[in-house]
Write an enzyme that holds these catalytic residues in place. Sequence first.
Site, PDB file in Angstrom:
ATOM      1  N   CYS A  41     -10.353  13.012 -23.840  1.00 53.78           N
ATOM      2  CA  CYS A  41     -11.202  13.227 -23.417  1.00 53.78           C
ATOM      3  C   CYS A  41     -11.883  11.445 -22.468  1.00 53.78           C
ATOM      4  O   CYS A  41     -11.910  10.838 -21.484  1.00 53.78           O
ATOM      5  CB  CYS A  41     -12.279  13.252 -22.879  1.00 53.78           C
ATOM      6  SG  CYS A  41     -13.778  12.952 -23.860  1.00 53.78           S
TER       7      CYS A  41
ATOM      8  N   CYS B 135       0.537  -0.927   0.057  1.00 56.54           N
ATOM      9  CA  CYS B 135      -0.190  -0.119  -0.193  1.00 56.54           C
ATOM     10  C   CYS B 135       0.796   1.461   0.016  1.00 56.54           C
ATOM     11  O   CYS B 135       1.682   1.522   1.093  1.00 56.54           O
ATOM     12  CB  CYS B 135      -0.841  -0.186   1.531  1.00 56.54           C
ATOM     13  SG  CYS B 135      -1.886   1.134   1.661  1.00 56.54           S
TER      14      CYS B 135
ATOM     15  N   ASP C 232     -22.125 -12.323 -41.012  1.00 58.71           N
ATOM     16  CA  ASP C 232     -23.301 -11.922 -41.128  1.00 58.71           C
ATOM     17  C   ASP C 232     -23.565 -10.321 -40.566  1.00 58.71           C
ATOM     18  O   ASP C 232     -24.088  -8.891 -41.433  1.00 58.71           O
ATOM     19  CB  ASP C 232     -24.567 -12.557 -40.239  1.00 58.71           C
ATOM     20  CG  ASP C 232     -25.008 -12.459 -38.736  1.00 58.71           C
ATOM     21  OD1 ASP C 232     -23.643 -12.239 -38.399  1.00 58.71           O
ATOM     22  OD2 ASP C 232     -25.403 -12.503 -38.217  1.00 58.71           O
ATOM     23  N   GLU C 233     -22.571  -9.678 -39.805  1.00 57.61           N
ATOM     24  CA  GLU C 233     -22.574  -7.959 -39.845  1.00 57.61           C
ATOM     25  C   GLU C 233     -20.916  -7.485 -39.857  1.00 57.61           C
ATOM     26  O   GLU C 233     -19.913  -8.242 -39.641  1.00 57.61           O
ATOM     27  CB  GLU C 233     -22.899  -7.991 -38.041  1.00 57.61           C
ATOM     28  CG  GLU C 233     -23.927  -7.713 -37.856  1.00 57.61           C
ATOM     29  CD  GLU C 233     -24.251  -7.352 -36.631  1.00 57.61           C
ATOM     30  OE1 GLU C 233     -23.547  -7.071 -36.453  1.00 57.61           O
ATOM     31  OE2 GLU C 233     -26.006  -7.668 -35.873  1.00 57.61           O
TER      32      GLU C 233
ATOM     33  N   CYS D 115     -11.338   8.618 -28.084  1.00 54.92           N
ATOM     34  CA  CYS D 115     -11.080   9.870 -27.649  1.00 54.92           C
ATOM     35  C   CYS D 115      -9.847  10.192 -27.276  1.00 54.92           C
ATOM     36  O   CYS D 115      -9.238   9.285 -25.691  1.00 54.92           O
ATOM     37  CB  CYS D 115     -11.970  10.976 -26.902  1.00 54.92           C
ATOM     38  SG  CYS D 115     -11.715  13.212 -27.073  1.00 54.92           S
TER      39      CYS D 115
HETATM   40 ZN   LIG Z   1      -3.004   1.019   3.597  1.00 51.21          ZN
HETATM   41 ZN   LIG Z   2     -13.304  13.505 -26.579  1.00 50.00          ZN
END
Ligand SMILES: [Zn+2]
Ligand SMILES: [Zn+2]
Length: 103
Positions: free
Chosen positions: A95, A4, A83-84, A92
């Site tokens: 963002c 941690c 089929d597709e 982006c």
């Molecule tokens: Zn911790």
């Molecule tokens: Zn954006």
Amino acid sequence: MKFCPKCGTLMKQEDKYFICPKCKHKEKKGGEKTVFTEKINKSSEITVLEHDYKLLPIDNEIVCPECNKSGAYFWSIQTRAGDEGETKFYKCINCGYTWRVYD
Ligand SMILES: [Zn+2]
Ligand SMILES: [Zn+2]
């Protein structure tokens, strides 16, 4: 093994996260690939493998519908065998918004 950053306790691995048992600090595992699901065509749900975006080509012409700035990573996947057509994805670079375009 991960400690941690806040209190130095050995963190526990849980699903996609490291969690500190002492202070509850939570951190996403540092894998470059994250699997997430997106709903496509209402009913059919497919799994999209998120790429390492740094390796993807960038389309500088495309404009993000979210922030209206240009430039997005792109890749395509085959939604269903034959089929597709391909579904093209954009993410982006400004963002991080991800959207898709059907051919
Ligand atoms: Zn911790
Ligand atoms: Zn954006």
